[in-house]
Design an enzyme around this catalytic site. Structure first.
Site, PDB file in Angstrom:
ATOM      1  N   LYS A   2       0.831  -1.233  -0.021  1.00 48.59           N
ATOM      2  CA  LYS A   2       0.027  -0.091   0.124  1.00 48.59           C
ATOM      3  C   LYS A   2       0.971   1.243  -0.015  1.00 48.59           C
ATOM      4  CE  LYS A   2      -2.960  -2.323   3.362  1.00 48.59           C
ATOM      5  NZ  LYS A   2      -3.652  -2.547   4.685  1.00 48.59           N
ATOM      6  N   HIS A  16      -7.608  20.757   3.346  1.00 53.35           N
ATOM      7  CA  HIS A  16      -7.132  19.118   3.642  1.00 53.35           C
ATOM      8  C   HIS A  16      -5.813  18.983   2.520  1.00 53.35           C
ATOM      9  CE1 HIS A  16     -11.620  18.638   4.508  1.00 53.35           C
ATOM     10  NE2 HIS A  16     -10.770  18.459   5.708  1.00 53.35           N
ATOM     11  N   ARG A  67      -7.816  13.321   7.201  1.00 47.88           N
ATOM     12  CA  ARG A  67      -7.739  12.829   8.411  1.00 47.88           C
ATOM     13  C   ARG A  67      -6.069  12.804   8.984  1.00 47.88           C
ATOM     14  NH1 ARG A  67     -11.475   7.615   9.077  1.00 47.88           N
ATOM     15  NH2 ARG A  67     -10.746   7.776  11.359  1.00 47.88           N
ATOM     16  N   LYS A  91       1.276 -20.374   9.685  1.00 47.07           N
ATOM     17  CA  LYS A  91       0.798 -19.446  10.733  1.00 47.07           C
ATOM     18  C   LYS A  91      -0.328 -19.964  11.693  1.00 47.07           C
ATOM     19  CE  LYS A  91       3.627 -16.207   9.079  1.00 47.07           C
ATOM     20  NZ  LYS A  91       4.180 -16.898   8.186  1.00 47.07           N
ATOM     21  N   ARG A  99     -11.310  -5.722  13.416  1.00 48.24           N
ATOM     22  CA  ARG A  99     -11.747  -4.993  12.219  1.00 48.24           C
ATOM     23  C   ARG A  99     -13.307  -5.763  11.930  1.00 48.24           C
ATOM     24  NH1 ARG A  99      -7.698  -3.070   9.189  1.00 48.24           N
ATOM     25  NH2 ARG A  99      -9.330  -1.964   8.288  1.00 48.24           N
TER      26      ARG A  99
END
Ligand SMILES: [Zn+2]
Length: 271
Positions: free
Chosen positions: A56, A90, A108, A147, A259
């Site tokens: 990301k 912003h 934000r 995992k 989440r």
């Protein structure tokens, strides 16, 4: 929060924006924590040359070898206007070159841009990119198969596989028929292979539509002012209480790894 398809869409927008190859003339930082210069000199005078992505994060490469590493966090994106122009409240960081004005827009304020001489440490902390050509189904099965945590939390862990967030993990697990709470090491191999092919299919489909924009608020994702078009194609995310299109069961919502998690109790049994 922009995930792999949204960040890739921002990358494509920036790559074709006309800001590439230009020398940055001015840098204006409106919010101190949005920009950190860890390199030895000022940004002004350097030119963008190429933009790459891992997970990301975006890596904007400069002609002097330095790199701007962009972490979008919850609400970051870029907008391009002509310069001079009025600043949006912003807009946290503004670059100008010629008659162009590129703003890091982040309502934000959790996003950051770091100017560094060496991005290898940041890249090294990220696991293999979810769309990397070297991520085979066998590699994915190996990475997940050992995992002993809920598969959803393993897929969200950017140090294992990078690029997936809450939206796409829910979508991929639904497509592969895997319950989000099943321990990764207990998912059968054929299901992990299916997860691999569905992950690539879903991410590519979303990229082709410019990613997913949720809601219509100021902090919702857009790339260069254009909203993503994948929202109507989401099968479970944000669809709790609606009917599953595959089996007509009511889509449920639980919490996994702090989440909100959407899944179909019939298509994704906890077995
Ligand atoms: Zn179903």
């Amino acid at each position: 929060m922009p995930e792999l398809p949204e960040v890739e869409s921002i990358r494509r927008f920036l790559s074709s924006s006309g800001f590439m190859t230009q020398k940055v003339e001015t840098l204006l930082v409106h919010h101190e924590r949005s920009f950190r210069n860890e390199s030895g000199s000022e940004l002004e005078g350097a030119a963008f040359t190429s933009i790459t992505r891992k997970g990301k994060k975006l890596f904007i490469h400069l002609d002097d070898g330095r790199v701007l590493v962009v972490h979008f966090s919850m609400s970051g994106t870029f907008s391009l206007t002509s310069s001079p122009g009025p600043d949006d409240i912003h807009d946290r960081v503004i670059f100008t070159a010629g008659d162009l004005r590129l703003a890091f827009h982040d309502p934000r304020r959790f996003g950051t841009i770091i100017l560094t001489d060496d991005d290898s440490l940041i890249r090294g902390r990220l696991g293999i990119d979810a769309l990397s050509s070297t991520l085979s189904k066998e590699t994915l099965a190996f990475l997940l198969g050992e995992k002993k945590r809920a598969i959803k939390s393993v897929l969200l862990d950017q140090s294992i596989i990078s690029g997936l967030g809450n939206i796409y993990v829910d979508e991929i697990l639904w497509a592969a028929g895997i319950h989000p709470l099943i321990q990764a090491s207990e998912v059968p191999l054929p299901s992990l292979y299916l997860l691999h092919s569905q992950m690539r299919r879903i991410l590519m489909a979303s990229i082709s539509l410019g990613g997913t924009s949720l809601g219509d608020g100021e902090s919702n994702y857009h790339a260069g002012g254009v909203r993503g078009g994948y929202y109507p194609y989401l099968k479970v995310f944000d669809r709790d209480s609606e009917r599953c299109e595959r089996c007509s069961s009511v889509i449920g919502k639980i919490r996994v790894a702090q989440r909100g998690t959407h899944y179909c109790p019939s298509c994704q049994p906890f077995t």
